[in-house]
Design a protein around this motif. Structure first.
Motif, PDB file in Angstrom:
ATOM      1  N   MET A 192       0.827  -1.215   0.000  1.00 16.28           N
ATOM      2  CA  MET A 192       0.000   0.000   0.000  1.00 16.28           C
ATOM      3  C   MET A 192       0.859   1.261   0.000  1.00 16.28           C
ATOM      4  SD  MET A 192      -3.113  -1.142  -0.149  1.00 16.28           S
ATOM      5  CE  MET A 192      -4.273   0.109   0.444  1.00 16.28           C
ATOM      6  N   ALA A 193       2.021   1.194   0.649  1.00 17.55           N
ATOM      7  CA  ALA A 193       2.910   2.362   0.687  1.00 17.55           C
ATOM      8  C   ALA A 193       3.404   2.743  -0.703  1.00 17.55           C
ATOM      9  CB  ALA A 193       4.100   2.075   1.606  1.00 17.55           C
ATOM     10  N   ASN A 194       3.459   1.764  -1.612  1.00 19.33           N
ATOM     11  CA  ASN A 194       3.945   2.051  -2.960  1.00 19.33           C
ATOM     12  C   ASN A 194       2.862   2.564  -3.896  1.00 19.33           C
ATOM     13  OD1 ASN A 194       6.900   1.218  -4.014  1.00 19.33           O
ATOM     14  ND2 ASN A 194       6.403   0.151  -2.109  1.00 19.33           N
ATOM     15  N   ARG A 195       1.669   2.793  -3.382  1.00 20.88           N
ATOM     16  CA  ARG A 195       0.633   3.419  -4.213  1.00 20.88           C
ATOM     17  C   ARG A 195       0.963   4.877  -4.485  1.00 20.88           C
ATOM     18  NH1 ARG A 195      -5.273   2.539  -2.049  1.00 20.88           N
ATOM     19  NH2 ARG A 195      -5.711   3.362  -4.118  1.00 20.88           N
ATOM     20  N   GLU A 196       1.770   5.474  -3.619  1.00 21.33           N
ATOM     21  CA  GLU A 196       2.142   6.886  -3.779  1.00 21.33           C
ATOM     22  C   GLU A 196       3.641   7.032  -3.955  1.00 21.33           C
ATOM     23  OE1 GLU A 196      -0.199   8.992  -4.132  1.00 21.33           O
ATOM     24  OE2 GLU A 196      -1.802   7.587  -3.554  1.00 21.33           O
ATOM     25  N   ASN A 197       4.292   6.051  -4.578  1.00 22.80           N
ATOM     26  CA  ASN A 197       5.747   6.071  -4.750  1.00 22.80           C
ATOM     27  C   ASN A 197       6.168   7.234  -5.646  1.00 22.80           C
ATOM     28  OD1 ASN A 197       8.442   5.478  -4.987  1.00 22.80           O
ATOM     29  ND2 ASN A 197       8.147   3.697  -6.323  1.00 22.80           N
ATOM     30  N   PRO A 198       6.935   8.213  -5.111  1.00 23.79           N
ATOM     31  CA  PRO A 198       7.308   9.367  -5.930  1.00 23.79           C
ATOM     32  C   PRO A 198       8.527   9.113  -6.815  1.00 23.79           C
ATOM     33  CG  PRO A 198       8.160   9.651  -3.713  1.00 23.79           C
ATOM     34  CD  PRO A 198       7.405   8.347  -3.717  1.00 23.79           C
ATOM     35  N   ASN A 199       9.224   8.010  -6.598  1.00 21.67           N
ATOM     36  CA  ASN A 199      10.507   7.801  -7.276  1.00 21.67           C
ATOM     37  C   ASN A 199      10.493   6.658  -8.283  1.00 21.67           C
ATOM     38  OD1 ASN A 199      11.777   9.805  -5.625  1.00 21.67           O
ATOM     39  ND2 ASN A 199      11.846   8.309  -3.959  1.00 21.67           N
ATOM     40  N   GLY A 200       9.340   6.219  -8.701  1.00 22.29           N
ATOM     41  CA  GLY A 200       9.299   5.110  -9.648  1.00 22.29           C
ATOM     42  C   GLY A 200       7.879   4.685  -9.934  1.00 22.29           C
ATOM     43  N   PRO A 201       7.707   3.500 -10.501  1.00 26.03           N
ATOM     44  CA  PRO A 201       6.353   3.025 -10.825  1.00 26.03           C
ATOM     45  C   PRO A 201       5.503   2.853  -9.573  1.00 26.03           C
ATOM     46  CG  PRO A 201       7.972   1.258 -11.049  1.00 26.03           C
ATOM     47  CD  PRO A 201       8.740   2.519 -10.856  1.00 26.03           C
ATOM     48  N   LYS A 202       4.235   3.219  -9.711  1.00 30.76           N
ATOM     49  CA  LYS A 202       3.299   3.119  -8.584  1.00 30.76           C
ATOM     50  C   LYS A 202       2.438   1.853  -8.748  1.00 30.76           C
ATOM     51  CE  LYS A 202       2.816   8.148  -8.000  1.00 30.76           C
ATOM     52  NZ  LYS A 202       3.845   8.501  -9.007  1.00 30.76           N
ATOM     53  N   LEU A 203       2.049   1.298  -7.613  1.00 29.84           N
ATOM     54  CA  LEU A 203       1.141   0.161  -7.633  1.00 29.84           C
ATOM     55  C   LEU A 203      -0.293   0.656  -7.511  1.00 29.84           C
ATOM     56  CD1 LEU A 203       2.924  -2.422  -5.289  1.00 29.84           C
ATOM     57  CD2 LEU A 203       3.030  -2.264  -7.786  1.00 29.84           C
ATOM     58  N   SER A 204      -1.170   0.096  -8.331  1.00 29.32           N
ATOM     59  CA  SER A 204      -2.599   0.396  -8.211  1.00 29.32           C
ATOM     60  C   SER A 204      -3.226  -0.610  -7.252  1.00 29.32           C
ATOM     61  CB  SER A 204      -3.270   0.298  -9.583  1.00 29.32           C
ATOM     62  OG  SER A 204      -3.267  -1.048 -10.021  1.00 29.32           O
ATOM     63  N   ILE A 205      -4.448  -0.330  -6.829  1.00 25.97           N
ATOM     64  CA  ILE A 205      -5.145  -1.275  -5.960  1.00 25.97           C
ATOM     65  C   ILE A 205      -5.383  -2.590  -6.703  1.00 25.97           C
ATOM     66  CG2 ILE A 205      -7.467  -0.521  -6.597  1.00 25.97           C
ATOM     67  CD1 ILE A 205      -6.217  -1.565  -3.077  1.00 25.97           C
ATOM     68  N   ILE A 206      -5.496  -2.527  -8.037  1.00 24.04           N
ATOM     69  CA  ILE A 206      -5.647  -3.754  -8.829  1.00 24.04           C
ATOM     70  C   ILE A 206      -4.362  -4.577  -8.771  1.00 24.04           C
ATOM     71  CG2 ILE A 206      -6.044  -4.692 -11.130  1.00 24.04           C
ATOM     72  CD1 ILE A 206      -8.524  -3.539  -9.773  1.00 24.04           C
ATOM     73  N   ASN A 207      -3.190  -3.929  -8.891  1.00 27.98           N
ATOM     74  CA  ASN A 207      -1.925  -4.647  -8.747  1.00 27.98           C
ATOM     75  C   ASN A 207      -1.849  -5.364  -7.403  1.00 27.98           C
ATOM     76  OD1 ASN A 207      -0.316  -1.897 -10.360  1.00 27.98           O
ATOM     77  ND2 ASN A 207      -0.557  -3.933 -11.241  1.00 27.98           N
ATOM     78  N   ILE A 208      -2.296  -4.676  -6.366  1.00 27.36           N
ATOM     79  CA  ILE A 208      -2.209  -5.232  -5.011  1.00 27.36           C
ATOM     80  C   ILE A 208      -3.153  -6.420  -4.859  1.00 27.36           C
ATOM     81  CG2 ILE A 208      -2.656  -4.721  -2.575  1.00 27.36           C
ATOM     82  CD1 ILE A 208      -1.655  -1.839  -3.207  1.00 27.36           C
ATOM     83  N   LYS A 209      -4.379  -6.288  -5.362  1.00 25.58           N
ATOM     84  CA  LYS A 209      -5.304  -7.423  -5.325  1.00 25.58           C
ATOM     85  C   LYS A 209      -4.734  -8.610  -6.102  1.00 25.58           C
ATOM     86  CE  LYS A 209      -9.817  -5.126  -4.887  1.00 25.58           C
ATOM     87  NZ  LYS A 209     -11.132  -4.978  -5.536  1.00 25.58           N
ATOM     88  N   ALA A 210      -4.129  -8.319  -7.248  1.00 24.58           N
ATOM     89  CA  ALA A 210      -3.628  -9.378  -8.118  1.00 24.58           C
ATOM     90  C   ALA A 210      -2.488 -10.153  -7.466  1.00 24.58           C
ATOM     91  CB  ALA A 210      -3.179  -8.791  -9.455  1.00 24.58           C
ATOM     92  N   ILE A 211      -1.584  -9.453  -6.785  1.00 25.09           N
ATOM     93  CA  ILE A 211      -0.467 -10.166  -6.165  1.00 25.09           C
ATOM     94  C   ILE A 211      -0.941 -10.943  -4.935  1.00 25.09           C
ATOM     95  CG2 ILE A 211       0.367  -8.292  -4.674  1.00 25.09           C
ATOM     96  CD1 ILE A 211       3.211  -9.230  -5.371  1.00 25.09           C
ATOM     97  N   LEU A 212      -1.941 -10.435  -4.224  1.00 24.65           N
ATOM     98  CA  LEU A 212      -2.506 -11.213  -3.117  1.00 24.65           C
ATOM     99  C   LEU A 212      -3.136 -12.503  -3.655  1.00 24.65           C
ATOM    100  CD1 LEU A 212      -4.159  -8.661  -0.666  1.00 24.65           C
ATOM    101  CD2 LEU A 212      -1.808  -9.488  -0.760  1.00 24.65           C
ATOM    102  N   LEU A 213      -3.790 -12.412  -4.804  1.00 24.99           N
ATOM    103  CA  LEU A 213      -4.359 -13.607  -5.422  1.00 24.99           C
ATOM    104  C   LEU A 213      -3.250 -14.605  -5.748  1.00 24.99           C
ATOM    105  CD1 LEU A 213      -6.891 -15.013  -6.633  1.00 24.99           C
ATOM    106  CD2 LEU A 213      -6.292 -13.929  -8.803  1.00 24.99           C
ATOM    107  N   ASN A 214      -2.136 -14.120  -6.340  1.00 22.81           N
ATOM    108  CA  ASN A 214      -0.992 -14.996  -6.622  1.00 22.81           C
ATOM    109  C   ASN A 214      -0.545 -15.742  -5.375  1.00 22.81           C
ATOM    110  OD1 ASN A 214       0.804 -12.753  -8.917  1.00 22.81           O
ATOM    111  ND2 ASN A 214      -0.864 -14.174  -9.303  1.00 22.81           N
ATOM    112  N   LEU A 215      -0.341 -14.990  -4.305  1.00 17.98           N
ATOM    113  CA  LEU A 215       0.260 -15.559  -3.104  1.00 17.98           C
ATOM    114  C   LEU A 215      -0.666 -16.546  -2.407  1.00 17.98           C
ATOM    115  CD1 LEU A 215       1.923 -12.299  -1.772  1.00 17.98           C
ATOM    116  CD2 LEU A 215       3.104 -14.285  -2.725  1.00 17.98           C
ATOM    117  N   PHE A 216      -1.952 -16.230  -2.335  1.00 13.47           N
ATOM    118  CA  PHE A 216      -2.872 -17.107  -1.613  1.00 13.47           C
ATOM    119  C   PHE A 216      -3.304 -18.331  -2.425  1.00 13.47           C
ATOM    120  CE2 PHE A 216      -3.656 -13.473   1.298  1.00 13.47           C
ATOM    121  CZ  PHE A 216      -3.490 -14.154   2.493  1.00 13.47           C
ATOM    122  N   THR A 217      -3.025 -18.344  -3.728  1.00 14.50           N
ATOM    123  CA  THR A 217      -3.370 -19.522  -4.535  1.00 14.50           C
ATOM    124  C   THR A 217      -2.124 -20.363  -4.801  1.00 14.50           C
ATOM    125  OG1 THR A 217      -3.226 -18.143  -6.542  1.00 14.50           O
ATOM    126  CG2 THR A 217      -5.403 -18.495  -5.580  1.00 14.50           C
TER     127      THR A 217
END
Length: 509
Positions: free
Chosen positions: A278-303
């Motif tokens: 969640m802290a990287n949603r506002e990353n000023p120094n590089g690519p930002k993560l969207s809430i969709i990115n975060i949901k998607a990686i949680l899906l990866n990890l829990f499956t």
């Protein structure tokens, strides 16, 4: 005048012959060898798709025996190349790694993985690199695994006590259900700072069913992926099932995130993995993560984080029940190193070479991912003298490599001792020894390879050390049939009777 015209015609003809010859020679020098690898012809429109059958990894292994270590298939409108030996896998995944670092478009990535916004299916680029970096730093890397060792120990204790209760009631333990319950809670503690399931029961079993459905459907060869013009018809009903399953997972993951945000104040100074994301949603120094990115990686990890490791453990236990001498020898090794007054700890693992050999043998004979997740060539290339066109899909048949008689003696037998020999003793499953690549290799190697190895060694060792195992009354022979998917499941889940074999105090904490 006639002589001049005749001379002119001869001059033009000679010039044309010269130019055509020059162009032909130049094309031979500049163009790569256009000889495609051998393979079956297939049918019009759908190509070789019907030849893959219900067990594609087996069908492709049979093709490799007929056509050689590199097989080329036209599947629908797509070209696909399959590597089935360690040397060819090394050529694709190491020598040509950068050329095969992207995934082809497919229904699973679109409908399950939030349109490829995850870490498994995302294109190789800045967003993917950020997801890998955060995962390694906060969850999957060596230091992060050390920091979370106590969590795995506590959650494994919960599972052991549940199994003791099954033993007391004289009921069989369904291994995969127990493993999913424990692993989901291990991941939940690291990702969310809480257990996902409070007690073992219907809720955790429903989650297990959802995970199995996801891994199965994502592994199917969907006609629409290979003949895009008819994808809208969803002839097999695969995409409709994916969409329904995605909605169920999205509700679950959204609930996890919402509940996590409500108690953020309780974690002040003790951020977990989701906090880092969640802290990287506002990353000023590089690519930002969207809430969709975060949901998607949680899906990866829990499956993938629960299903692949649990299937490896289940296969290993099944093989030991078929071969009781292997089970007894593993228990004797652990009794000598650990004793019977305490549980096995992760720090004991380096002193248990036979247990580790059992795990490697399970990875070899029953790889959790029989066909590596597909990759696609960015540019045309050449492998072993064969031309591989641009946009060719690559599959590495990990299952076939593990059963190759040119690589392994008695490849169909479960023989852990092979990994204690001088020849194979140094083979490691982390992606550098292509005889054993259960997690793949190269840039797109499974991000959770380290965690997967730790989970399999630690949980399998604990189960073998903590209990005596036998088949339920009336079961004379184990069913060892496979069920194909992204993860190679047992077609019939393993159920067994367990009896505690340690001091009662070992199961308390």
């Amino acid at each position: 005048m006639a002589i001049d015209i005749m001379w002119f015609k001869e001059f033009v003809a000679a010039t044309l012959v010269f130019l055509l010859t020059r162009l032909f020679v130049r094309s031979l020098l500049l163009k790569p060898n256009r000889r495609l690898p051998p393979g079956p012809r297939g049918l019009p429109v759908i190509g070789a798709l019907p030849l893959l059958g219900q067990m594609p990894h087996v069908a492709l292994a049979n093709m490799a025996r007929k056509y050689g270590p590199i097989v080329y298939l036209k599947v629908g409108t797509c070209g696909m190349v399959v590597a089935s030996t360690p040397d060819v896998a090394r050529a694709f995944l190491k020598t040509l790694d950068i050329n095969f670092s992207n995934r082809p478009p497919n229904a699973g990535a679109t409908h399950l993985a939030y349109n490829s916004q995850d870490m498994v299916f995302a294109d190789y680029g800045p967003k993917w690199k950020l997801l890998r970096k955060l995962s390694n730093l906060h969850m999957l890397g060596g230091k992060a695994l050390e920091d979370s060792a106590h969590i795995r120990s506590v959650e494994l204790g919960h599972m052991l006590r549940s199994m003791c209760e099954f033993s007391r009631r004289g009921e069989a333990v369904v291994v995969a259900e127990m493993l999913t319950f424990a692993m989901a809670n291990m991941l939940g503690q690291v990702i969310l700072s809480r257990r996902v399931f409070g007690t073992f029961g219907s809720e955790s079993n429903e989650f297990k069913d959802m995970v199995v459905e996801l891994m199965t459907s994502a592994g199917l060869f969907n006609v629409g992926d290979f003949v895009p013009s008819i994808a809208w018809m969803d002839l097999q009903g695969i995409e409709g099932g994916m969409k329904r399953l995605h909605r169920k997972f999205d509700v679950l993951i959204t609930k996890m995130i919402d509940e996590h945000m409500k108690v953020a104040h309780e974690r002040k100074g003790r951020p977990d993995f989701l906090d880092a994301l969640m802290a990287n949603r506002e990353n000023p120094n590089g690519p930002k993560l969207s809430i969709i990115n975060i949901k998607a990686i949680l899906l990866n990890l829990f499956t993938a984080g629960t299903d692949t490791s649990s299937s490896s453990i289940e296969w290993a236990l099944a093989e030991m029940l078929k071969n009781p001498s292997i089970l007894r020898r593993a228990q004797e090794e652990m009794d000598q190193v650990v004793g019977r007054n305490r549980r096995l700890e992760e720090s004991d693992l380096p002193k248990l070479p036979y247990l580790r050999a059992i795990c490697k043998e399970s990875f070899r004979l029953h790889p959790s991912t029989p066909l590596n997740l597909p990759r696609i060539s960015t540019e045309a290339c050449e492998v072993n003298g064969y031309y591989i066109p641009k946009n060719t899909r690559l599959s590495v048949n990990i299952w076939a490599i593990g059963r190759d008689p040119d690589v392994w003696e008695n490849p169909l037998e479960f023989l852990p001792d092979r990994f204690l020999s001088a020849k194979n003793g140094k083979i490691d499953p982390r992606g550098n020894d292509f005889e054993l690549i259960p997690f793949g290799s190269g840039r797109r190697i499974c991000a959770g390879a380290r965690l997967g190895i730790v989970l399999v060694e630690y949980i399998l060792g604990t189960l073998v050390h903590s209990f005596e195992w036998k088949l339920p009354d009336g079961v004379v022979e184990l069913n060892m049939d496979e069920a194909f998917g992204l993860a190679l499941q047992k077609a019939v889940p393993l159920a067994a009777m367990v009896t505690p074999r340690l001091s009662p105090s070992a199961y308390v904490s």
